[in-house]
Design a protein around this motif. Structure first.
Motif, PDB file in Angstrom:
ATOM      1  N   ARG A  29      -4.474   7.968   3.805  1.00  0.00           N
ATOM      2  CA  ARG A  29      -5.131   6.940   4.610  1.00  0.00           C
ATOM      3  C   ARG A  29      -6.366   6.404   3.896  1.00  0.00           C
ATOM      4  O   ARG A  29      -6.636   5.202   3.923  1.00  0.00           O
ATOM      5  CB  ARG A  29      -5.508   7.518   5.971  1.00  0.00           C
ATOM      6  CG  ARG A  29      -6.310   6.590   6.864  1.00  0.00           C
ATOM      7  CD  ARG A  29      -5.611   5.276   7.119  1.00  0.00           C
ATOM      8  NE  ARG A  29      -4.354   5.432   7.824  1.00  0.00           N
ATOM      9  CZ  ARG A  29      -3.534   4.432   8.119  1.00  0.00           C
ATOM     10  NH1 ARG A  29      -3.841   3.195   7.708  1.00  0.00           N
ATOM     11  NH2 ARG A  29      -2.410   4.650   8.757  1.00  0.00           N
ATOM     12  N   GLU A  30      -7.094   7.276   3.242  1.00  0.00           N
ATOM     13  CA  GLU A  30      -8.269   6.845   2.492  1.00  0.00           C
ATOM     14  C   GLU A  30      -7.870   5.885   1.372  1.00  0.00           C
ATOM     15  O   GLU A  30      -8.521   4.863   1.139  1.00  0.00           O
ATOM     16  CB  GLU A  30      -8.992   8.060   1.918  1.00  0.00           C
ATOM     17  CG  GLU A  30     -10.272   7.729   1.177  1.00  0.00           C
ATOM     18  CD  GLU A  30     -10.995   8.972   0.675  1.00  0.00           C
ATOM     19  OE1 GLU A  30     -11.909   8.818  -0.161  1.00  0.00           O
ATOM     20  OE2 GLU A  30     -10.635  10.090   1.101  1.00  0.00           O
ATOM     21  N   PHE A  31      -6.770   6.221   0.683  1.00  0.00           N
ATOM     22  CA  PHE A  31      -6.287   5.339  -0.374  1.00  0.00           C
ATOM     23  C   PHE A  31      -5.847   4.002   0.207  1.00  0.00           C
ATOM     24  O   PHE A  31      -6.155   2.937  -0.355  1.00  0.00           O
ATOM     25  CB  PHE A  31      -5.130   5.985  -1.127  1.00  0.00           C
ATOM     26  CG  PHE A  31      -4.461   5.045  -2.100  1.00  0.00           C
ATOM     27  CD1 PHE A  31      -4.989   4.844  -3.366  1.00  0.00           C
ATOM     28  CD2 PHE A  31      -3.320   4.342  -1.732  1.00  0.00           C
ATOM     29  CE1 PHE A  31      -4.393   3.960  -4.245  1.00  0.00           C
ATOM     30  CE2 PHE A  31      -2.716   3.452  -2.617  1.00  0.00           C
ATOM     31  CZ  PHE A  31      -3.250   3.270  -3.882  1.00  0.00           C
ATOM     32  N   VAL A  32      -5.126   4.044   1.335  1.00  0.00           N
ATOM     33  CA  VAL A  32      -4.649   2.816   1.959  1.00  0.00           C
ATOM     34  C   VAL A  32      -5.810   1.911   2.334  1.00  0.00           C
ATOM     35  O   VAL A  32      -5.793   0.696   2.088  1.00  0.00           O
ATOM     36  CB  VAL A  32      -3.785   3.133   3.199  1.00  0.00           C
ATOM     37  CG1 VAL A  32      -3.597   1.895   4.074  1.00  0.00           C
ATOM     38  CG2 VAL A  32      -2.429   3.661   2.778  1.00  0.00           C
ATOM     39  N   ASP A  33      -6.832   2.491   2.925  1.00  0.00           N
ATOM     40  CA  ASP A  33      -7.985   1.685   3.330  1.00  0.00           C
ATOM     41  C   ASP A  33      -8.620   1.009   2.114  1.00  0.00           C
ATOM     42  O   ASP A  33      -9.009  -0.158   2.174  1.00  0.00           O
ATOM     43  CB  ASP A  33      -9.015   2.568   4.039  1.00  0.00           C
ATOM     44  CG  ASP A  33      -8.536   3.035   5.415  1.00  0.00           C
ATOM     45  OD1 ASP A  33      -7.578   2.443   5.927  1.00  0.00           O
ATOM     46  OD2 ASP A  33      -9.121   3.994   5.952  1.00  0.00           O
ATOM     47  N   ALA A  51       0.825  -1.207   0.000  1.00  0.00           N
ATOM     48  CA  ALA A  51       0.000   0.000   0.000  1.00  0.00           C
ATOM     49  C   ALA A  51       0.862   1.260   0.000  1.00  0.00           C
ATOM     50  O   ALA A  51       0.602   2.206  -0.752  1.00  0.00           O
ATOM     51  CB  ALA A  51      -0.938  -0.010   1.197  1.00  0.00           C
ATOM     52  N   LEU A  52       1.891   1.282   0.840  1.00  0.00           N
ATOM     53  CA  LEU A  52       2.773   2.453   0.880  1.00  0.00           C
ATOM     54  C   LEU A  52       3.525   2.604  -0.439  1.00  0.00           C
ATOM     55  O   LEU A  52       3.714   3.724  -0.933  1.00  0.00           O
ATOM     56  CB  LEU A  52       3.755   2.327   2.048  1.00  0.00           C
ATOM     57  CG  LEU A  52       4.773   3.459   2.196  1.00  0.00           C
ATOM     58  CD1 LEU A  52       4.096   4.824   2.252  1.00  0.00           C
ATOM     59  CD2 LEU A  52       5.651   3.236   3.438  1.00  0.00           C
ATOM     60  N   SER A  53       3.932   1.493  -1.022  1.00  0.00           N
ATOM     61  CA  SER A  53       4.600   1.558  -2.323  1.00  0.00           C
ATOM     62  C   SER A  53       3.689   2.179  -3.380  1.00  0.00           C
ATOM     63  O   SER A  53       4.130   3.007  -4.190  1.00  0.00           O
ATOM     64  CB  SER A  53       5.022   0.150  -2.756  1.00  0.00           C
ATOM     65  OG  SER A  53       5.611   0.162  -4.030  1.00  0.00           O
ATOM     66  N   MET A  54       2.410   1.824  -3.365  1.00  0.00           N
ATOM     67  CA  MET A  54       1.462   2.381  -4.328  1.00  0.00           C
ATOM     68  C   MET A  54       1.245   3.873  -4.099  1.00  0.00           C
ATOM     69  O   MET A  54       1.114   4.643  -5.063  1.00  0.00           O
ATOM     70  CB  MET A  54       0.136   1.632  -4.237  1.00  0.00           C
ATOM     71  CG  MET A  54       0.177   0.227  -4.805  1.00  0.00           C
ATOM     72  SD  MET A  54       0.545   0.208  -6.589  1.00  0.00           S
ATOM     73  CE  MET A  54      -0.891   1.072  -7.237  1.00  0.00           C
ATOM     74  N   ILE A  55       1.217   4.302  -2.853  1.00  0.00           N
ATOM     75  CA  ILE A  55       1.083   5.733  -2.568  1.00  0.00           C
ATOM     76  C   ILE A  55       2.252   6.504  -3.152  1.00  0.00           C
ATOM     77  O   ILE A  55       2.090   7.549  -3.799  1.00  0.00           O
ATOM     78  CB  ILE A  55       0.974   5.973  -1.054  1.00  0.00           C
ATOM     79  CG1 ILE A  55      -0.417   5.597  -0.553  1.00  0.00           C
ATOM     80  CG2 ILE A  55       1.277   7.433  -0.702  1.00  0.00           C
ATOM     81  CD1 ILE A  55      -0.581   5.693   0.927  1.00  0.00           C
ATOM     82  N   ARG A  56       3.453   6.007  -2.940  1.00  0.00           N
ATOM     83  CA  ARG A  56       4.644   6.678  -3.476  1.00  0.00           C
ATOM     84  C   ARG A  56       4.610   6.716  -4.995  1.00  0.00           C
ATOM     85  O   ARG A  56       5.015   7.715  -5.606  1.00  0.00           O
ATOM     86  CB  ARG A  56       5.897   5.977  -2.957  1.00  0.00           C
ATOM     87  CG  ARG A  56       6.125   6.189  -1.461  1.00  0.00           C
ATOM     88  CD  ARG A  56       7.254   5.330  -0.926  1.00  0.00           C
ATOM     89  NE  ARG A  56       7.570   5.697   0.454  1.00  0.00           N
ATOM     90  CZ  ARG A  56       8.396   5.002   1.250  1.00  0.00           C
ATOM     91  NH1 ARG A  56       8.968   3.896   0.779  1.00  0.00           N
ATOM     92  NH2 ARG A  56       8.632   5.413   2.474  1.00  0.00           N
ATOM     93  N   TYR A  75       5.300   5.168   8.977  1.00  0.00           N
ATOM     94  CA  TYR A  75       4.929   6.236   8.050  1.00  0.00           C
ATOM     95  C   TYR A  75       3.684   6.976   8.550  1.00  0.00           C
ATOM     96  O   TYR A  75       2.699   6.353   8.972  1.00  0.00           O
ATOM     97  CB  TYR A  75       4.651   5.639   6.668  1.00  0.00           C
ATOM     98  CG  TYR A  75       4.379   6.663   5.583  1.00  0.00           C
ATOM     99  CD1 TYR A  75       5.417   7.288   4.910  1.00  0.00           C
ATOM    100  CD2 TYR A  75       3.071   7.004   5.262  1.00  0.00           C
ATOM    101  CE1 TYR A  75       5.170   8.220   3.921  1.00  0.00           C
ATOM    102  CE2 TYR A  75       2.803   7.932   4.260  1.00  0.00           C
ATOM    103  CZ  TYR A  75       3.866   8.538   3.600  1.00  0.00           C
ATOM    104  OH  TYR A  75       3.602   9.471   2.633  1.00  0.00           O
ATOM    105  N   ALA A  76       3.740   8.300   8.510  1.00  0.00           N
ATOM    106  CA  ALA A  76       2.609   9.131   8.923  1.00  0.00           C
ATOM    107  C   ALA A  76       1.739   9.418   7.704  1.00  0.00           C
ATOM    108  O   ALA A  76       2.047  10.306   6.901  1.00  0.00           O
ATOM    109  CB  ALA A  76       3.107  10.428   9.551  1.00  0.00           C
ATOM    110  N   PHE A  77       0.658   8.695   7.565  1.00  0.00           N
ATOM    111  CA  PHE A  77      -0.225   8.844   6.417  1.00  0.00           C
ATOM    112  C   PHE A  77      -1.078  10.104   6.554  1.00  0.00           C
ATOM    113  O   PHE A  77      -1.711  10.332   7.596  1.00  0.00           O
ATOM    114  CB  PHE A  77      -1.150   7.631   6.282  1.00  0.00           C
ATOM    115  CG  PHE A  77      -0.443   6.362   5.917  1.00  0.00           C
ATOM    116  CD1 PHE A  77      -0.171   6.068   4.592  1.00  0.00           C
ATOM    117  CD2 PHE A  77      -0.056   5.451   6.903  1.00  0.00           C
ATOM    118  CE1 PHE A  77       0.482   4.891   4.244  1.00  0.00           C
ATOM    119  CE2 PHE A  77       0.587   4.281   6.566  1.00  0.00           C
ATOM    120  CZ  PHE A  77       0.866   3.996   5.238  1.00  0.00           C
TER     121      PHE A  77
END
Length: 382
Positions: free
Chosen positions: A317-321, A287-292, A310-312
């Motif tokens: 956070r919405e994307f991660v969920d 998930a963090l990789s996709m955000i980056r 990591y401080a989302f």
């Protein structure tokens, strides 16, 4: 619209006439549909591309031992965390380490390449691994626009409604060696290929890779249906479009020499671990990789510790969920139940499971646990 695809969905085993379906798989154990693997050769923080490709070999051998139907790799570019920029090269390596499992691209991005080059590459793979090569094709660049322009030596990205079908028709004719007389390519042949069986003394098999169309929207779904080709949908990153695309594929389907009825697989993110917390820790790395990546900062797949620290931001956070909710993860029983429900909801004919997380051991263990949960064949003692 491309000319009708002329390949058959079956081939004759050398020395016999037993028909073998090169597209449809057979479910093993208690799995509701055939289970397959999509591997991106992900590179985690602290690891190298060599590590990732060694893991790919371990994974394809595990998949073959445990009765997974096919093993696909996908074309991506300019992404430090993905080592699968050259599917044909990787598939040749995997072919040398396997005997039975189907191997293929999930997919090769057709607009990035001359159709003749793809025909030659996959004809070579077919010669290396006769009767078990899939050629999955997509029309997206598999990267950002600037990289796509560098790949294609042009700022014009040819992904229009007319261009992709034209490229597909050209590729198909190279694979089948059947350009009509008078065509400018009529005397050009993809080799290895069927032309070798029609020259004096030629004994080359006419078998060739099975073509699939891949997509994350309705375009390829409708085209695959119109041509009577198998279709694979990228549910793992476009879940909201899965059912509409599959419905469109089925309603557009016209029987062909390849298929007499629709056959659709879906790519699905899944990660099984002995306990739910560990599964979520690993999924969060992806998930963090996709955000980056979405922020224009692609990198290696972060460690679980990086993801935990990591401080989302609220939007992140919405994307991660959303991302985590679309990955079937947890204990083996929970993953099995989640995959079963996905098959019921979508009517998919096959699941192509991908696990894009940091730890190679976690990925390998996940496929073992999923195989165990479905009672897939246990490895035999050597």
């Amino acid at each position: 619209m491309p000319s009708p695809v002329r390949s058959s969905a079956t081939y004759a085993i050398s020395g016999g006439t037993t028909p073998v379906d090169t597209i449809r798989g057979t479910a093993s154990g208690t799995a509701p549909v055939p289970l397959s693997v999509l591997d991106l050769a992900t590179v985690g923080s602290g690891l190298t591309a060599s590590d990732a490709l060694r893991t790919s070999v371990e994974l394809v051998q595990l998949a073959e031992r445990r009765g997974f139907h096919r093993f696909w790799v996908a074309e991506h570019h300019s992404m430090p965390g993905v080592a699968s920029s050259s599917p044909a090269v990787i598939l040749a390596h995997l072919a040398a380490h396997t005997d039975r499992i189907r191997l293929g691209s999930g997919g090769v991005m057709l607009p990035n390449h001359a159709p003749l080059v793809i025909a030659e590459q996959f004809g070579t793979l077919e010669a290396m691994a006769p009767g078990r090569v899939d050629l999955g094709l997509g029309r997206a660049p598999g990267t950002d626009g600037a990289t796509a322009a560098a790949l294609r030596r042009s700022d014009r990205l040819n992904e229009g409604a007319d261009e992709f079908p034209r490229q597909l028709a050209e590729l198909t004719r190279f694979l089948d060696a059947d350009f009509p007389d008078g065509h400018r390519y009529a005397r050009i042949h993809a080799i290895p290929g069927p032309i070798q069986g029609s020259v004096p003394g030629g004994v080359q098999s006419a078998d060739r890779p099975a073509i699939w169309l891949l997509g994350s929207s309705g375009f390829s779904a409708q085209l695959a249906g119109a041509l009577g080709l198998p279709f694979s949908f990228a549910h793992h990153f476009s879940a909201a479009n899965t059912i509409p695309a599959l419905d469109l594929y089925r309603s557009s389907f016209r029987p062909s020499a390849v298929l007499d009825a629709p056959y659709a697989s879906i790519g699905v993110g899944a990660l099984a671990a002995e306990d739910e917390r560990e599964a979520r820790r690993q999924v969060m790395t992806g998930a963090l990789s996709m955000i980056r990546l979405r922020l224009g900062r692609p990198g290696l797949i972060p460690t679980p510790e990086e993801a935990e620290e990591y401080a989302f931001a609220p939007a992140e956070r919405e994307f991660v969920d959303s991302h985590v909710a679309n990955v079937v993860h947890g204990t083996p029983d929970a993953v099995r139940d989640g995959l079963d429900q996905l098959v019921k909801r979508t009517g998919a004919d096959e699941l192509v499971i991908t696990a894009n997380v940091h730890s190679p051991r976690a990925r390998l263990r996940s496929y073992e646990l999923i195989a165990d949960a479905y009672g897939l064949p246990a490895p035999t003692a050597s």
